[in-house]
Design a protein around this motif. Structure first.
Motif, PDB file in Angstrom:
ATOM      1  N   TRP A  67       0.840  -1.203   0.000  1.00 57.44           N
ATOM      2  CA  TRP A  67       0.000   0.000   0.000  1.00 57.44           C
ATOM      3  C   TRP A  67       0.866   1.242   0.000  1.00 57.44           C
ATOM      4  CZ3 TRP A  67       0.272   3.408   4.131  1.00 57.44           C
ATOM      5  CH2 TRP A  67       1.009   2.955   5.227  1.00 57.44           C
ATOM      6  N   ALA A  68       0.260   2.338  -0.332  1.00 53.23           N
ATOM      7  CA  ALA A  68       0.924   3.629  -0.271  1.00 53.23           C
ATOM      8  C   ALA A  68      -0.035   4.611   0.379  1.00 53.23           C
ATOM      9  CB  ALA A  68       1.295   4.109  -1.667  1.00 53.23           C
ATOM     10  N   ARG A  69       0.464   5.360   1.319  1.00 53.73           N
ATOM     11  CA  ARG A  69      -0.394   6.328   1.995  1.00 53.73           C
ATOM     12  C   ARG A  69      -0.410   7.613   1.189  1.00 53.73           C
ATOM     13  NH1 ARG A  69      -0.054   7.435   8.285  1.00 53.73           N
ATOM     14  NH2 ARG A  69      -0.604   5.264   8.117  1.00 53.73           N
ATOM     15  N   VAL A  70      -1.539   7.875   0.602  1.00 53.83           N
ATOM     16  CA  VAL A  70      -1.758   9.110  -0.143  1.00 53.83           C
ATOM     17  C   VAL A  70      -3.090   9.662   0.337  1.00 53.83           C
ATOM     18  CG1 VAL A  70      -2.058  10.156  -2.410  1.00 53.83           C
ATOM     19  CG2 VAL A  70      -0.512   8.224  -2.145  1.00 53.83           C
ATOM     20  N   LYS A  83      -1.599   5.901  -5.946  1.00 51.53           N
ATOM     21  CA  LYS A  83      -1.416   4.591  -5.302  1.00 51.53           C
ATOM     22  C   LYS A  83      -1.045   3.527  -6.331  1.00 51.53           C
ATOM     23  CE  LYS A  83      -4.371   5.328  -1.321  1.00 51.53           C
ATOM     24  NZ  LYS A  83      -5.468   4.807  -0.502  1.00 51.53           N
ATOM     25  N   ASN A 130       2.304   1.177  -6.429  1.00 48.49           N
ATOM     26  CA  ASN A 130       2.184  -0.283  -6.408  1.00 48.49           C
ATOM     27  C   ASN A 130       2.817  -0.935  -7.631  1.00 48.49           C
ATOM     28  OD1 ASN A 130       0.900  -0.286  -3.952  1.00 48.49           O
ATOM     29  ND2 ASN A 130      -1.153  -0.290  -4.816  1.00 48.49           N
TER      30      ASN A 130
END
Length: 173
Positions: free
Chosen positions: A77-80, A124, A128
């Motif tokens: 995951w990526a925190r955006v 995101k 990914n």
């Protein structure tokens, strides 16, 4: 061959300038041989070779400290945050030039409320997949006059115009 500043010199200069460009274009240029370059295609090729010579990288020198281990990247995951994207869209300069995607910053700024969530999902996905979209790696290089002789291609600098969405995503990430 004409004496500089003479009536004939100014007349020839006016003729060259009228043939060379329309409104807002690049004036006539001289190539390395001292010949006048008047056509838009020839000017673009001259700028291409000039900018390529200016931006050549030096040879790579390897030493004991050149190797760096790969950075740890999370695939999960990526925190955006939506507020980050909304803030970047609000802070866009509407006078900023449009890049190769043709999407103006004025449109992005005015449609920010509708575009926040799609841009979050796009950011995101980029993290990914770990791949930047191909269109965003393309730039338009625009010649901007710096100083001295306006007729010499090496007296211009190349300004890269990138896609506005690419700038927003880059700032958020």
């Amino acid at each position: 061959a004409l004496p500089r500043g003479s009536k004939q010199w100014w007349r020839l200069s006016a003729v060259i300038m009228d043939k060379a460009t329309g409104p807002g274009g690049v004036s006539a240029l001289k190539n390395g041989d001292g010949e006048w370059v008047l056509s838009p295609v020839a000017k673009a090729q001259l700028f291409e070779t000039t900018f390529a010579e200016k931006s050549a990288l030096p040879d790579v020198v390897a030493n004991d400290y050149s190797f760096l281990p790969p950075a740890a990247v999370s695939d999960s995951w990526a925190r955006v945050r939506t507020r980050w994207v909304a803030s970047e869209l609000r802070n866009l300069d509407i006078a900023s030039a449009t890049g190769p995607d043709g999407l103006a910053s004025r449109v992005l700024k005015r449609c920010a409320a509708s575009l926040v969530w799609p841009l979050v999902l796009l950011a995101k996905l980029i993290v990914n997949v770990q791949k930047w979209p191909g269109l965003w790696t393309t730039h338009w290089v625009i010649p901007i006059y710096k100083r001295k002789s306006v007729y010499r291609a090496d007296k211009y600098r190349g300004v890269h115009l990138t896609a506005q969405v690419s700038k927003v995503i880059e700032r958020v990430l």
